[in-house]
Design a protein around this motif. Structure first.
Motif: not given
Length: 106
Positions: A54-77
């Motif tokens: 691997y060349y690069l690893e990125a980790a994006m932290y969220f409060e909960s799995e629900e918060a992650l799902k909401q972020a991914m479903g948002s226009p920005e996500g």
């Protein structure tokens, strides 16, 4: 706390990849609602001195799995996901992990 982990294999053109990641993709990802932290690591190699797969690893932290799902479903996500598939789709492996232990040494 959960994190979305992206592992990127070595791109053919590292400079073009780095430029796009730093100037386009990371700023898009940072706009995702609920994102608490974005941590990016450029992989230096293995403990045995070999090139890592691997060349690069990125980790994006969220409060909960629900918060992650909401972020991914948002226009920005959705914008970040569309960009990811456009510049690094064949290179990236994505995973979700639960952070169960933390502790930073000073």
């Amino acid at each position: 706390m959960v994190k979305l982990i992206a592992l990127y294999r070595h791109p053919e053109d590292q400079q073009a990849f780095d430029d796009h990641y730093e100037n386009v993709h990371a700023p898009l990802a940072q706009k995702m609602p609920g994102l608490q932290r974005l941590e990016v690591t450029k992989i230096a190699g293995t403990p045995m001195g070999e090139q890592a797969p691997y060349y690069l690893e990125a980790a994006m932290y969220f409060e909960s799995e629900e918060a992650l799902k909401q972020a991914m479903g948002s226009p920005e996500g959705r914008a970040a996901a569309k960009d990811l598939m456009g510049f690094a789709g064949p290179l990236v492996t994505m995973m979700i992990g639960e952070v169960t232990a933390t502790g930073e040494r000073v």
